[in-house]
Design a protein around this motif. Structure first.
Motif, PDB file in Angstrom:
ATOM      1  N   ILE A   1      17.853 -14.195  -0.676  1.00  0.00           N
ATOM      2  CA  ILE A   1      18.199 -13.119  -1.259  1.00  0.00           C
ATOM      3  C   ILE A   1      17.661 -11.768  -0.455  1.00  0.00           C
ATOM      4  CG2 ILE A   1      17.954 -11.735  -3.604  1.00  0.00           C
ATOM      5  CD1 ILE A   1      19.782 -14.163  -3.591  1.00  0.00           C
ATOM      6  N   GLY A   2      16.249 -11.828  -0.320  1.00  0.00           N
ATOM      7  CA  GLY A   2      15.792 -10.561   0.504  1.00  0.00           C
ATOM      8  C   GLY A   2      14.411 -10.262  -0.376  1.00  0.00           C
ATOM      9  N   ASN A   3      13.958  -9.035  -0.234  1.00  0.00           N
ATOM     10  CA  ASN A   3      12.498  -8.615  -0.682  1.00  0.00           C
ATOM     11  C   ASN A   3      12.778  -7.842  -1.829  1.00  0.00           C
ATOM     12  OD1 ASN A   3      13.522  -6.095   0.147  1.00  0.00           O
ATOM     13  ND2 ASN A   3      12.008  -5.912   1.997  1.00  0.00           N
ATOM     14  N   LEU A   4      13.756  -7.491  -2.362  1.00  0.00           N
ATOM     15  CA  LEU A   4      13.921  -6.744  -3.714  1.00  0.00           C
ATOM     16  C   LEU A   4      13.220  -5.159  -3.751  1.00  0.00           C
ATOM     17  CD1 LEU A   4      13.169  -9.946  -6.233  1.00  0.00           C
ATOM     18  CD2 LEU A   4      15.426  -9.148  -5.274  1.00  0.00           C
TER      19      LEU A   4
ATOM     20  N   PRO B   1       9.170   4.918   1.698  1.00  0.00           N
ATOM     21  CA  PRO B   1      10.448   4.888   2.251  1.00  0.00           C
ATOM     22  C   PRO B   1      11.620   5.980   1.956  1.00  0.00           C
ATOM     23  CG  PRO B   1       9.655   2.887   0.940  1.00  0.00           C
ATOM     24  CD  PRO B   1       8.794   4.174   0.418  1.00  0.00           C
ATOM     25  N   ALA B   2      11.197   6.811   1.401  1.00  0.00           N
ATOM     26  CA  ALA B   2      12.201   7.944   1.171  1.00  0.00           C
ATOM     27  C   ALA B   2      11.695   9.111   2.380  1.00  0.00           C
ATOM     28  CB  ALA B   2      12.120   8.547  -0.142  1.00  0.00           C
ATOM     29  N   GLY B   3      10.598   8.835   3.045  1.00  0.00           N
ATOM     30  CA  GLY B   3      10.180   9.733   3.972  1.00  0.00           C
ATOM     31  C   GLY B   3       8.513  10.000   3.547  1.00  0.00           C
ATOM     32  N   ALA B   4       7.908  10.347   4.685  1.00  0.00           N
ATOM     33  CA  ALA B   4       6.657  10.847   4.566  1.00  0.00           C
ATOM     34  C   ALA B   4       6.500  11.713   3.817  1.00  0.00           C
ATOM     35  CB  ALA B   4       5.941  11.267   5.837  1.00  0.00           C
ATOM     36  N   ASN B   5       5.165  11.434   2.827  1.00  0.00           N
ATOM     37  CA  ASN B   5       4.788  12.311   1.800  1.00  0.00           C
ATOM     38  C   ASN B   5       5.958  12.566   0.871  1.00  0.00           C
ATOM     39  OD1 ASN B   5       2.004  12.615   2.712  1.00  0.00           O
ATOM     40  ND2 ASN B   5       2.905  13.896   4.172  1.00  0.00           N
ATOM     41  N   SER B   6       6.804  11.734   0.460  1.00  0.00           N
ATOM     42  CA  SER B   6       7.992  11.893  -0.510  1.00  0.00           C
ATOM     43  C   SER B   6       7.762  11.041  -1.699  1.00  0.00           C
ATOM     44  CB  SER B   6       9.128  11.245   0.062  1.00  0.00           C
ATOM     45  OG  SER B   6       9.618  12.167   1.269  1.00  0.00           O
ATOM     46  N   TRP B   7       8.421  11.144  -2.830  1.00  0.00           N
ATOM     47  CA  TRP B   7       8.238  10.543  -4.259  1.00  0.00           C
ATOM     48  C   TRP B   7       8.842   9.144  -3.881  1.00  0.00           C
ATOM     49  CZ3 TRP B   7       5.794  12.311  -8.630  1.00  0.00           C
ATOM     50  CH2 TRP B   7       5.549  13.661  -8.569  1.00  0.00           C
ATOM     51  N   TRP B   8       8.291   7.967  -4.523  1.00  0.00           N
ATOM     52  CA  TRP B   8       8.695   7.122  -4.475  1.00  0.00           C
ATOM     53  C   TRP B   8       8.368   5.926  -5.922  1.00  0.00           C
ATOM     54  CZ3 TRP B   8      12.793   5.107  -2.286  1.00  0.00           C
ATOM     55  CH2 TRP B   8      13.145   3.757  -2.034  1.00  0.00           C
ATOM     56  N   TRP B   9       9.086   4.999  -6.096  1.00  0.00           N
ATOM     57  CA  TRP B   9       8.911   4.067  -7.345  1.00  0.00           C
ATOM     58  C   TRP B   9       7.385   3.588  -7.065  1.00  0.00           C
ATOM     59  CZ3 TRP B   9      12.664   4.883 -10.528  1.00  0.00           C
ATOM     60  CH2 TRP B   9      13.779   5.247 -10.018  1.00  0.00           C
ATOM     61  N   THR B  10       6.986   3.734  -8.299  1.00  0.00           N
ATOM     62  CA  THR B  10       5.563   2.674  -8.605  1.00  0.00           C
ATOM     63  C   THR B  10       5.643   2.400 -10.544  1.00  0.00           C
ATOM     64  OG1 THR B  10       3.085   2.624  -8.327  1.00  0.00           O
ATOM     65  CG2 THR B  10       4.278   4.930  -9.321  1.00  0.00           C
ATOM     66  N   SER B  11       4.371   1.931 -10.650  1.00  0.00           N
ATOM     67  CA  SER B  11       4.150   1.583 -12.175  1.00  0.00           C
ATOM     68  C   SER B  11       2.811   1.328 -12.137  1.00  0.00           C
ATOM     69  CB  SER B  11       5.299   0.626 -12.604  1.00  0.00           C
ATOM     70  OG  SER B  11       4.704  -0.763 -12.140  1.00  0.00           O
ATOM     71  N   THR B  12       2.363   1.012 -13.516  1.00  0.00           N
ATOM     72  CA  THR B  12       1.039   0.622 -13.594  1.00  0.00           C
ATOM     73  C   THR B  12       0.812  -1.060 -13.493  1.00  0.00           C
ATOM     74  OG1 THR B  12       1.195   0.514 -16.049  1.00  0.00           O
ATOM     75  CG2 THR B  12       0.597   2.487 -15.088  1.00  0.00           C
ATOM     76  N   GLN B  13       2.045  -1.564 -13.261  1.00  0.00           N
ATOM     77  CA  GLN B  13       2.036  -2.998 -13.150  1.00  0.00           C
ATOM     78  C   GLN B  13       1.434  -3.452 -11.654  1.00  0.00           C
ATOM     79  OE1 GLN B  13       5.985  -4.261 -15.224  1.00  0.00           O
ATOM     80  NE2 GLN B  13       4.784  -5.933 -14.673  1.00  0.00           N
ATOM     81  N   ASN B  14       0.865  -4.589 -11.391  1.00  0.00           N
ATOM     82  CA  ASN B  14       0.730  -5.020 -10.121  1.00  0.00           C
ATOM     83  C   ASN B  14       1.642  -4.621  -9.050  1.00  0.00           C
ATOM     84  OD1 ASN B  14      -1.882  -5.922 -11.022  1.00  0.00           O
ATOM     85  ND2 ASN B  14      -1.215  -8.036 -11.304  1.00  0.00           N
ATOM     86  N   PHE B  15       1.238  -4.230  -8.139  1.00  0.00           N
ATOM     87  CA  PHE B  15       2.211  -3.793  -6.908  1.00  0.00           C
ATOM     88  C   PHE B  15       3.219  -2.860  -7.190  1.00  0.00           C
ATOM     89  CE2 PHE B  15       1.310  -8.642  -6.753  1.00  0.00           C
ATOM     90  CZ  PHE B  15       0.265  -8.644  -5.682  1.00  0.00           C
ATOM     91  N   GLY B  16       2.796  -2.168  -8.276  1.00  0.00           N
ATOM     92  CA  GLY B  16       3.672  -1.040  -8.846  1.00  0.00           C
ATOM     93  C   GLY B  16       5.230  -1.435  -9.293  1.00  0.00           C
TER      94      GLY B  16
ATOM     95  N   THR C   1      11.723  -8.700 -10.685  1.00  0.00           N
ATOM     96  CA  THR C   1      10.800  -8.075  -9.973  1.00  0.00           C
ATOM     97  C   THR C   1      11.156  -7.136  -8.876  1.00  0.00           C
ATOM     98  OG1 THR C   1      10.394  -9.994  -8.993  1.00  0.00           O
ATOM     99  CG2 THR C   1       8.926  -9.732 -11.004  1.00  0.00           C
ATOM    100  N   MET C   2      11.371  -5.725  -8.977  1.00  0.00           N
ATOM    101  CA  MET C   2      11.656  -5.089  -7.751  1.00  0.00           C
ATOM    102  C   MET C   2      10.411  -4.435  -7.261  1.00  0.00           C
ATOM    103  SD  MET C   2      15.308  -3.495  -9.379  1.00  0.00           S
ATOM    104  CE  MET C   2      16.584  -4.347 -10.003  1.00  0.00           C
ATOM    105  N   MET C   3      10.199  -4.638  -6.270  1.00  0.00           N
ATOM    106  CA  MET C   3       8.903  -4.275  -5.522  1.00  0.00           C
ATOM    107  C   MET C   3       9.223  -2.929  -4.714  1.00  0.00           C
ATOM    108  SD  MET C   3       6.729  -6.150  -6.915  1.00  0.00           S
ATOM    109  CE  MET C   3       6.419  -7.717  -7.648  1.00  0.00           C
ATOM    110  N   PRO C   4       8.612  -1.722  -5.154  1.00  0.00           N
ATOM    111  CA  PRO C   4       8.596  -0.593  -4.256  1.00  0.00           C
ATOM    112  C   PRO C   4       8.609  -0.596  -2.798  1.00  0.00           C
ATOM    113  CG  PRO C   4       7.382  -0.091  -6.260  1.00  0.00           C
ATOM    114  CD  PRO C   4       7.495  -1.629  -6.155  1.00  0.00           C
ATOM    115  N   PHE C   5       7.690  -1.537  -2.259  1.00  0.00           N
ATOM    116  CA  PHE C   5       7.362  -1.738  -0.700  1.00  0.00           C
ATOM    117  C   PHE C   5       7.982  -2.971  -0.451  1.00  0.00           C
ATOM    118  CE2 PHE C   5       5.118   1.997  -1.832  1.00  0.00           C
ATOM    119  CZ  PHE C   5       5.248   2.749  -0.858  1.00  0.00           C
ATOM    120  N   GLY C   6       8.731  -3.746  -1.159  1.00  0.00           N
ATOM    121  CA  GLY C   6       9.275  -4.851  -0.818  1.00  0.00           C
ATOM    122  C   GLY C   6       8.328  -6.363  -1.226  1.00  0.00           C
ATOM    123  N   ARG C   7       9.034  -7.331  -1.387  1.00  0.00           N
ATOM    124  CA  ARG C   7       8.239  -8.405  -2.009  1.00  0.00           C
ATOM    125  C   ARG C   7       7.792  -9.284  -0.828  1.00  0.00           C
ATOM    126  NH1 ARG C   7       8.905 -12.486  -6.605  1.00  0.00           N
ATOM    127  NH2 ARG C   7       8.288 -14.309  -5.672  1.00  0.00           N
TER     128      ARG C   7
END
Length: 273
Positions: A128-131, A196-211, A115-121
């Motif tokens: 380990i960390g927030n993935l 995380p890539a900068g204001a108003n930039s593209w970042w990871w997501t999905s239709t799962q919970n928490f993206g 489970t890799m979380m776009p804004f951290g777990r």
């Protein structure tokens, strides 16, 4: 007797941590060789789920090992660990904890759709960390110029399955064999004001919970698999198109990892002096 206890831990992350049960690994080859060679060993087998906060789960797993070994990590022999989804995070935490306590090098570790979380777990995986992914999604110029069209309303975010997948930082887990099964079919991207890539930039997501998204672990044997989905493009969370891709991957990777763990156990007995 040193190194007389072999260990298998399987974590299916879609279930609650308790109760413990028996993993689905096939031990026929392992058992046959033990009998054939007249070897006396104990196989500690644990199957569990994984909770949102993995810290208590980790504590309980370590307590089970301490009970079996009397707190002596030198009694551990062959170690095989594997898990899917949230359970993959628990497996990483457990592997790192064993490593930090001086256990023998893990023979086999496998994770399926970690489970890799776009804004951290939150909470993070202990040790380990927030993935959170460390790389931005591979958005093409043609997609970038159409930002308004793909981010308005309930539109399905564009797929990122055709480019480099998300990647987390090296978790620092060592093993003789490290396998990471994942599917890119559920990886998407959209523009976030606080990306995380900068204001108003593209970042990871999905239709799962928490993206939640899925991808690679540096230095591991990263194994992408093609998945199918009967989920809805109108749903978010359980039942969504990306959740069903995730479920499909978890099923196929669990079968593959059980097989690899069984081989590792059998091979280890064959190599004993």
């Amino acid at each position: 007797m040193p190194s007389d206890i072999d260990l298998v831990v399987e974590s299916a992350g879609s279930n609650s941590f308790r109760p413990f049960s028996t993993p689905g690994v096939n031990t026929q080859g392992y058992d046959h060789l033990l009998k054939l060679r007249n070897l006396k060993r104990t196989l500690l087998q644990i199957r569990c789920g994984a909770d949102a906060d993995l810290a208590p789960n980790l504590k309980d797993l370590l307590a089970e090992v301490d009970t079996a070994t009397g707190g002596d990590m030198a009694r551990l022999g062959t170690i095989c660990l594997y898990g899917t989804s949230n359970g993959a995070g628990l497996i990483l935490a457990f592997a790192k904890a064993l490593q930090d306590r001086g256990a023998p090098r893990i023979r086999y570790i496998g994770v399926g759709d970690l489970t890799m979380m776009p804004f951290g777990r939150n909470p993070a995986v202990p040790g380990i960390g927030n993935l959170q992914p460390v790389n931005a999604p591979p958005v093409s110029f043609g997609l970038a110029v159409n930002i308004p069209r793909v981010v308005v309303g309930f539109a399905l975010p564009p797929s990122m399955s055709g480019g480099a997948p998300p990647r987390i930082a090296d978790p620092g887990v060592l093993a003789e064999r490290r396998e990471n099964y994942f599917t890119v079919a559920g990886n998407r991207a959209r523009v976030f004001s606080m990306s995380p890539a900068g204001a108003n930039s593209w970042w990871w997501t999905s239709t799962q919970n928490f993206g939640e998204v899925h991808g690679e672990i540096p230095g591991w044997d990263n194994i992408p698999r093609t998945t199918t989905s009967d989920g809805s493009i109108l749903t978010r969370g359980p039942g969504s198109i990306d959740e069903k891709h995730h479920d499909n991957l978890c099923g196929m990777s669990m079968t593959a990892m059980q097989h690899q763990a069984g081989l590792a156990l059998t091979t280890s007995v064959a190599k004993l002096p």
